[in-house]
Design a protein around this motif. Sequence first.
Motif, PDB file in Angstrom:
ATOM      1  N   LEU A  41       0.843  -1.195   0.000  1.00  0.00           N
ATOM      2  CA  LEU A  41       0.000   0.000   0.000  1.00  0.00           C
ATOM      3  C   LEU A  41       0.876   1.243   0.000  1.00  0.00           C
ATOM      4  CD1 LEU A  41      -2.420  -1.023   2.902  1.00  0.00           C
ATOM      5  CD2 LEU A  41      -2.888  -1.193   0.461  1.00  0.00           C
ATOM      6  N   ALA A  42       0.367   2.321  -0.567  1.00  0.00           N
ATOM      7  CA  ALA A  42       1.080   3.600  -0.538  1.00  0.00           C
ATOM      8  C   ALA A  42       0.092   4.708  -0.192  1.00  0.00           C
ATOM      9  CB  ALA A  42       1.737   3.892  -1.881  1.00  0.00           C
ATOM     10  N   PHE A  43       0.596   5.680   0.554  1.00  0.00           N
ATOM     11  CA  PHE A  43      -0.191   6.850   0.931  1.00  0.00           C
ATOM     12  C   PHE A  43       0.658   8.076   0.680  1.00  0.00           C
ATOM     13  CE2 PHE A  43      -1.508   3.214   3.323  1.00  0.00           C
ATOM     14  CZ  PHE A  43      -2.886   3.231   3.138  1.00  0.00           C
ATOM     15  N   ALA A  44       0.000   9.148   0.241  1.00  0.00           N
ATOM     16  CA  ALA A  44       0.728  10.372  -0.059  1.00  0.00           C
ATOM     17  C   ALA A  44      -0.102  11.588   0.314  1.00  0.00           C
ATOM     18  CB  ALA A  44       1.084  10.433  -1.542  1.00  0.00           C
ATOM     19  N   ILE A  45       0.606  12.642   0.607  1.00  0.00           N
ATOM     20  CA  ILE A  45      -0.003  13.957   0.745  1.00  0.00           C
ATOM     21  C   ILE A  45       0.361  14.695  -0.525  1.00  0.00           C
ATOM     22  CG2 ILE A  45       0.033  16.144   2.002  1.00  0.00           C
ATOM     23  CD1 ILE A  45       0.595  14.476   4.545  1.00  0.00           C
ATOM     24  N   GLN A  46      -0.663  15.200  -1.197  1.00  0.00           N
ATOM     25  CA  GLN A  46      -0.459  15.809  -2.503  1.00  0.00           C
ATOM     26  C   GLN A  46      -0.859  17.284  -2.491  1.00  0.00           C
ATOM     27  OE1 GLN A  46      -1.609  12.973  -5.779  1.00  0.00           O
ATOM     28  NE2 GLN A  46      -2.778  12.081  -4.109  1.00  0.00           N
ATOM     29  N   VAL A  55       4.499   7.336   1.889  1.00  0.00           N
ATOM     30  CA  VAL A  55       4.946   6.150   2.608  1.00  0.00           C
ATOM     31  C   VAL A  55       4.474   4.938   1.816  1.00  0.00           C
ATOM     32  CG1 VAL A  55       2.923   6.029   4.130  1.00  0.00           C
ATOM     33  CG2 VAL A  55       5.062   4.951   4.848  1.00  0.00           C
ATOM     34  N   LEU A  56       5.340   3.947   1.736  1.00  0.00           N
ATOM     35  CA  LEU A  56       5.038   2.698   1.056  1.00  0.00           C
ATOM     36  C   LEU A  56       5.221   1.587   2.081  1.00  0.00           C
ATOM     37  CD1 LEU A  56       4.538   1.743  -1.959  1.00  0.00           C
ATOM     38  CD2 LEU A  56       6.959   1.199  -1.979  1.00  0.00           C
ATOM     39  N   VAL A  57       4.184   0.756   2.260  1.00  0.00           N
ATOM     40  CA  VAL A  57       4.229  -0.317   3.254  1.00  0.00           C
ATOM     41  C   VAL A  57       3.830  -1.635   2.627  1.00  0.00           C
ATOM     42  CG1 VAL A  57       3.754   1.225   5.204  1.00  0.00           C
ATOM     43  CG2 VAL A  57       1.862   0.110   4.050  1.00  0.00           C
ATOM     44  N   ARG A  58       4.342  -2.714   3.219  1.00  0.00           N
ATOM     45  CA  ARG A  58       3.992  -4.063   2.767  1.00  0.00           C
ATOM     46  C   ARG A  58       3.505  -4.847   3.977  1.00  0.00           C
ATOM     47  NH1 ARG A  58       8.296  -6.382  -0.728  1.00  0.00           N
ATOM     48  NH2 ARG A  58       9.583  -5.942   1.074  1.00  0.00           N
ATOM     49  N   ILE A  59       2.416  -5.577   3.789  1.00  0.00           N
ATOM     50  CA  ILE A  59       1.825  -6.374   4.860  1.00  0.00           C
ATOM     51  C   ILE A  59       2.141  -7.839   4.608  1.00  0.00           C
ATOM     52  CG2 ILE A  59      -0.310  -7.024   6.030  1.00  0.00           C
ATOM     53  CD1 ILE A  59      -1.518  -4.391   4.868  1.00  0.00           C
ATOM     54  N   ALA A  60       2.587  -8.524   5.648  1.00  0.00           N
ATOM     55  CA  ALA A  60       2.831  -9.964   5.590  1.00  0.00           C
ATOM     56  C   ALA A  60       2.280 -10.560   6.888  1.00  0.00           C
ATOM     57  CB  ALA A  60       4.310 -10.269   5.451  1.00  0.00           C
ATOM     58  N   ALA A  61       1.240 -11.345   6.747  1.00  0.00           N
ATOM     59  CA  ALA A  61       0.560 -11.952   7.897  1.00  0.00           C
ATOM     60  C   ALA A  61       0.103 -10.856   8.851  1.00  0.00           C
ATOM     61  CB  ALA A  61       1.453 -12.988   8.569  1.00  0.00           C
TER      62      ALA A  61
END
Length: 151
Positions: A41-46, A55-61
Amino acid sequence: MIAEEVTAQSAERMAALHAKCFDQPWPASEFASLLSMPSTLAFAIQQDARHLALVLVRIAADEAEILTIGVDPDFRGKRLGLAVLDRAERAVSESGAISMFLEVNQHNDPARALYTRAGYSEIGRRPRYYRGRDDALIFRKSLLERGQTGA
């Protein structure tokens, strides 16, 4: 300013901001590739069709990892880093993650201050992780206070 979820269609803008923030920036193709994975997932302020923070995040379990986070140098000190970090934490918590971790260069004092301010604790070290010279400090935060039960 509000952090919003962004997709691979924003890869060029993410890469442009990353290049302003880091000596070894990621190309747009890297952002697009990572965001093609359902666990990322990625989130940004534009503002004005450009990213000021991301911010770029990865979810595992039940765990999430911050892959990268950056704030435009011209907009630092305005709590944008905290805003994108908070948005990512909410999203991964809603997806079932109970903790989030990251690695940060031992010499990156502003980032370390951000993570500490956001409730992260240093839990380890990876020697010579960055370019074979600098250690990476591993930080972690429990997201259980965001309403997860861990069950």
